[in-house]
Scaffold this motif. Structure first.
Motif, PDB file in Angstrom:
ATOM      1  N   PHE A   1     -16.671  37.302 -65.000  1.00  0.00           N
ATOM      2  CA  PHE A   1     -16.868  36.455 -63.813  1.00  0.00           C
ATOM      3  C   PHE A   1     -15.595  36.412 -62.991  1.00  0.00           C
ATOM      4  O   PHE A   1     -14.523  36.128 -63.522  1.00  0.00           O
ATOM      5  CB  PHE A   1     -17.245  35.033 -64.262  1.00  0.00           C
ATOM      6  N   ARG A   2     -15.696  36.724 -61.714  1.00  0.00           N
ATOM      7  CA  ARG A   2     -14.520  36.616 -60.849  1.00  0.00           C
ATOM      8  C   ARG A   2     -14.948  35.984 -59.526  1.00  0.00           C
ATOM      9  O   ARG A   2     -15.886  36.454 -58.888  1.00  0.00           O
ATOM     10  CB  ARG A   2     -13.891  37.996 -60.608  1.00  0.00           C
ATOM     11  N   ASP A   3     -14.241  34.933 -59.176  1.00  0.00           N
ATOM     12  CA  ASP A   3     -14.598  34.197 -57.964  1.00  0.00           C
ATOM     13  C   ASP A   3     -13.869  34.821 -56.777  1.00  0.00           C
ATOM     14  O   ASP A   3     -12.899  34.266 -56.281  1.00  0.00           O
ATOM     15  CB  ASP A   3     -14.224  32.720 -58.148  1.00  0.00           C
ATOM     16  N   GLU A   4     -14.337  35.983 -56.359  1.00  0.00           N
ATOM     17  CA  GLU A   4     -13.686  36.713 -55.272  1.00  0.00           C
ATOM     18  C   GLU A   4     -14.613  36.776 -54.068  1.00  0.00           C
ATOM     19  O   GLU A   4     -15.820  36.602 -54.201  1.00  0.00           O
ATOM     20  CB  GLU A   4     -13.390  38.149 -55.709  1.00  0.00           C
TER      21      GLU A   4
ATOM     22  N   ASN B   1     -26.379  37.450 -53.510  1.00  0.00           N
ATOM     23  CA  ASN B   1     -26.208  38.062 -52.195  1.00  0.00           C
ATOM     24  C   ASN B   1     -24.727  38.028 -51.781  1.00  0.00           C
ATOM     25  O   ASN B   1     -23.870  37.635 -52.573  1.00  0.00           O
ATOM     26  CB  ASN B   1     -27.123  37.421 -51.157  1.00  0.00           C
ATOM     27  N   ASN B   2     -24.452  38.432 -50.539  1.00  0.00           N
ATOM     28  CA  ASN B   2     -23.057  38.549 -50.118  1.00  0.00           C
ATOM     29  C   ASN B   2     -22.314  37.224 -50.029  1.00  0.00           C
ATOM     30  O   ASN B   2     -21.095  37.199 -49.932  1.00  0.00           O
ATOM     31  CB  ASN B   2     -22.961  39.270 -48.769  1.00  0.00           C
ATOM     32  N   SER B   3     -23.063  36.111 -50.034  1.00  0.00           N
ATOM     33  CA  SER B   3     -22.380  34.818 -50.057  1.00  0.00           C
ATOM     34  C   SER B   3     -22.345  34.270 -51.477  1.00  0.00           C
ATOM     35  O   SER B   3     -22.130  33.075 -51.673  1.00  0.00           O
ATOM     36  CB  SER B   3     -23.086  33.811 -49.155  1.00  0.00           C
ATOM     37  N   GLY B   4     -22.618  35.115 -52.450  1.00  0.00           N
ATOM     38  CA  GLY B   4     -22.582  34.664 -53.835  1.00  0.00           C
ATOM     39  C   GLY B   4     -23.764  33.779 -54.210  1.00  0.00           C
ATOM     40  O   GLY B   4     -23.716  33.053 -55.195  1.00  0.00           O
ATOM     41  N   ARG B   5     -24.852  33.857 -53.438  1.00  0.00           N
ATOM     42  CA  ARG B   5     -26.004  33.008 -53.729  1.00  0.00           C
ATOM     43  C   ARG B   5     -27.097  33.800 -54.429  1.00  0.00           C
ATOM     44  O   ARG B   5     -27.308  34.972 -54.143  1.00  0.00           O
ATOM     45  CB  ARG B   5     -26.597  32.443 -52.428  1.00  0.00           C
ATOM     46  N   ASP B   6     -27.800  33.107 -55.309  1.00  0.00           N
ATOM     47  CA  ASP B   6     -29.048  33.644 -55.827  1.00  0.00           C
ATOM     48  C   ASP B   6     -30.145  32.987 -54.997  1.00  0.00           C
ATOM     49  O   ASP B   6     -30.435  31.803 -55.166  1.00  0.00           O
ATOM     50  CB  ASP B   6     -29.197  33.299 -57.307  1.00  0.00           C
ATOM     51  N   VAL B   7     -30.725  33.748 -54.059  1.00  0.00           N
ATOM     52  CA  VAL B   7     -31.673  33.133 -53.120  1.00  0.00           C
ATOM     53  C   VAL B   7     -33.000  32.825 -53.783  1.00  0.00           C
ATOM     54  O   VAL B   7     -33.762  31.987 -53.295  1.00  0.00           O
ATOM     55  CB  VAL B   7     -31.903  34.014 -51.863  1.00  0.00           C
ATOM     56  N   MET B   8     -33.275  33.471 -54.905  1.00  0.00           N
ATOM     57  CA  MET B   8     -34.522  33.191 -55.613  1.00  0.00           C
ATOM     58  C   MET B   8     -34.424  31.849 -56.337  1.00  0.00           C
ATOM     59  O   MET B   8     -35.308  31.008 -56.242  1.00  0.00           O
ATOM     60  CB  MET B   8     -34.802  34.327 -56.597  1.00  0.00           C
ATOM     61  N   LEU B   9     -33.323  31.648 -57.042  1.00  0.00           N
ATOM     62  CA  LEU B   9     -33.119  30.402 -57.789  1.00  0.00           C
ATOM     63  C   LEU B   9     -32.554  29.302 -56.894  1.00  0.00           C
ATOM     64  O   LEU B   9     -32.448  28.156 -57.324  1.00  0.00           O
ATOM     65  CB  LEU B   9     -32.148  30.633 -58.947  1.00  0.00           C
ATOM     66  N   ASP B  10     -32.152  29.679 -55.694  1.00  0.00           N
ATOM     67  CA  ASP B  10     -31.459  28.772 -54.790  1.00  0.00           C
ATOM     68  C   ASP B  10     -30.240  28.154 -55.479  1.00  0.00           C
ATOM     69  O   ASP B  10     -30.060  26.940 -55.533  1.00  0.00           O
ATOM     70  CB  ASP B  10     -32.403  27.684 -54.260  1.00  0.00           C
ATOM     71  N   ALA B  11     -29.421  29.024 -56.009  1.00  0.00           N
ATOM     72  CA  ALA B  11     -28.186  28.594 -56.665  1.00  0.00           C
ATOM     73  C   ALA B  11     -27.010  29.271 -55.967  1.00  0.00           C
ATOM     74  O   ALA B  11     -27.166  30.380 -55.470  1.00  0.00           O
ATOM     75  CB  ALA B  11     -28.210  29.001 -58.137  1.00  0.00           C
TER      76      ALA B  11
END
Ligand code: ASP
Length: 589
Positions: free
Chosen positions: A218-221, A556-566
């Motif tokens: 995991f890297r918060d980049e 996605n490119n903003s680090g979101r999981d759009v399916m789980l909305d996380a």
């Protein structure tokens, strides 16, 4: 029994057999009194046939099926009149006797076909439907096969797969950590591992000798096309080895994977390129070697030999020769100039020189140079009639080389030289040990602080740390870093010195890495290792542009999981349990 066969299994040899199949309705076609249904599962597609004249009620049932309904059928395998050469099951069809509806489906938001009409966001929101498409599914199948091959290869060599924890302590070096609050230890946080680096080194101290793990990191980049906040590494470590042993072992693994997964025999040893040479010739520590177009340094030819102030003031002037591109129009060259001036590239301008049919040179800096100098330029670039010379210059050698690297890749792309079915593998070695960080105003470890300096350079640690090379190596394929590693420090004194050079006080080093330094007091063997990026390997094998396409549920490119909305907010109760308060700046709140 729900099914006797899968939808990818039946062949001409099965003709006459009664079979039971289950799957999803791909499409329904009505032709006269006949209804054809394509039944799909992950193994393939089988054609079902319903005949109105034979069984009108059954045919009526079939006509009511919608896309993605889940059904079960019983029928007899029949040789097809119109064979479909594109399908492995295309020689047969099933004359259906019974149809059972297992589940209905709403109309899917996009077509479940290789050429889907769904955009990226929509497909990610309904990723479980996207994964029904065979082109996506195939990537995951390849990934699975790759993991099996890796496990077998390493296990045969005596490597043990050992799991290391996901909840560990935060370390300041490297990228930003993802952190997890601890309810049982109020006010304290775990971090998710950026890699199991120190843990695998502790396994070496423990005597495990040859370790590997296919492991989430995991890297918060900030994200790019080939980055995900969580990704998978094939993480390895070995004791009693030199760089050569590691390179042999993992080059062997790479060759094995190419053979097993792509049927490609690589017999030659991989090229090895010292970092400084890679930077000089390609402006990159991960050069794409599928094509040449190497940099030519032009300071001797163009600096001070004419009146062009930009070149006369430059620290670095470098050119590439684009074969056959002298026919580029003024408009194309202006566009290319705009392209290198984009903020992502950041060049100030682009100088070009066309080699004409008669061998003379026509350039954008003609008025500053004599024809002799321009001919010398042609000579030095080894350019021929019809070629286009492209030149960048700048006050900072490293930065200008990076810009020229982007231009080289772009020209390679335009000239069709970056063939996805060609693989150019190499090791980049002799990396600098440290790099200066403007942000931190101190030296940082280029690989990580546990990397051993090259023996020949250890004496420079005190006097000239910036000149010290690391016993580190990266494997590169087609301009992508597939993995990298290093020989590690196992001497506690050298490790302490390293932390000192990196600006840690002894107390800080003890606080952050005391566990490792302590372990080194108890007989740490010489050791080293490497980690391969699994997602990147699969992408290279599958010819994908983004690692997202080989990850089941990517961000996605903003680090979101759009399916789980996380990620998402959590309940006040959860916050209270963790003694956490949210304090967002007003704009974000
Ligand atoms: N832990 C390193 C990384 O993740 C790889 C290695 O040195 O083994 O890049």
């Amino acid at each position: 029994m729900y099914r006797t066969h899968t939808c990818g299994e039946l062949r001409i040899a099965h003709v006459g057999e009664q079979v039971t199949l289950a799957g999803w309705v791909q499409r329904v076609r009505k032709m006269g009194g006949m209804t054809f249904v394509d039944l799909r599962d992950r193994y393939g597609i089988t054609q079902l046939v319903f005949n109105e004249e034979v069984n009108a009620a059954l045919c009526e049932q079939a006509n009511k099926l919608g896309r993605e309904y889940v059904i079960q059928i019983v029928g007899i395998v029949n040789e097809r009149y119109n064979k479909n050469k594109n399908l492995p099951t295309g020689d047969v069809e099933i004359i259906v006797n019974t149809l059972t509806m297992l589940n209905q489906s709403e109309v899917p938001p996009f077509t479940i076909e290789d050429q889907s009409d769904g955009g990226d966001d929509l497909r990610m929101k309904y990723r479980y439907l996207d994964l029904r498409r065979s082109c996506v599914r195939k990537n995951l199948e390849l990934r699975h096969r790759m993991c099996i091959e890796v496990r077998n290869y390493l296990s045969d060599l005596g490597f043990l797969e050992v799991e290391t924890p996901m909840l560990i302590g935060s370390t300041p070096e490297g990228a930003r950590d993802f952190v997890v609050p601890s309810r049982m230890n109020p006010g304290q946080f775990y971090a998710l591992p950026q890699s199991p680096q120190t843990l695998k080194q502790l396994l070496m101290v423990a005597g495990f000798d040859r370790y590997f793990q296919i492991v989430k990191c995991f890297r918060d980049e900030d994200l790019r096309a080939d980055r995900q906040p969580e990704f998978t590494q094939i993480d390895c470590e070995m004791s009693f080895v030199t760089q050569e042993d590691i390179i042999q072992t993992f080059e062997g693994m790479a060759k094995h994977l190419f053979k097993a997964l792509r049927g490609i025999d690589i017999t030659e040893p991989f090229l090895r390129l010292p970092w400084a040479e890679a930077m000089r010739r390609f402006g990159s520590d991960k050069p794409d070697m599928r094509f040449g177009m190497e940099f030519v340094e032009l300071m001797d030819t163009l600096k001070g030999t004419g009146t062009f102030p930009v070149f006369n003031e430059a620290e670095y002037i470098g050119g590439i020769c684009a074969k056959g591109c002298a026919s580029y129009t003024r408009k194309q060259l202006d566009q290319l100039t705009e392209w290198v001036k984009r903020p992502q590239i950041g060049a100030k301008g682009l100088v070009y020189a066309r080699v004409q049919e008669d061998g003379s040179v026509k350039s954008s800096v003609d008025k500053f140079y004599t024809p002799e100098v321009l001919l010398a330029l042609k000579e030095q670039m080894q350019a021929e009639a019809g070629d286009l010379i492209l030149i960048l210059s700048g006050a900072d050698t490293m930065r200008t080389r990076k810009q020229l690297c982007e231009l080289r890749l772009e020209m390679g792309e335009r000239l069709g030289l970056r063939d996805k079915n060609k693989f150019a593998l190499l090791w980049v070695t002799e990396f600098p040990m440290f790099e200066w960080s403007d942000e931190e105003q101190r030296l940082m470890a280029m690989h990580h602080p546990f990397t051993h300096p090259m023996d020949a350079d250890i004496h420079l640690l005190d006097t000239d740390p910036a000149a010290v090379r690391a016993d580190a190596y990266d494997m590169v394929c087609n301009g992508v870093e597939l993995g990298g590693g290093s020989i590690r420090i196992h001497d506690p004194h050298l490790q302490a010195k390293m932390f000192e050079i990196l600006g840690f006080t002894p107390e800080k080093a003890q606080e952050q890495f005391g566990f490792l330094m302590n372990a080194f007091k108890y007989g740490a063997p010489p050791h080293g290792g490497l980690a391969y990026g699994l997602d990147r390997w699969v992408s290279i094998f599958a010819g994908l542009d983004s690692i997202r396409d080989c990850i089941a549920f990517p961000k996605n490119n903003s680090g979101r999981d759009v399916m789980l909305d996380a990620p998402a907010a959590i309940d006040q109760k959860q916050l209270d349990e963790l003694y956490l308060q949210i304090d967002l700046p007003t704009a974000e709140a």
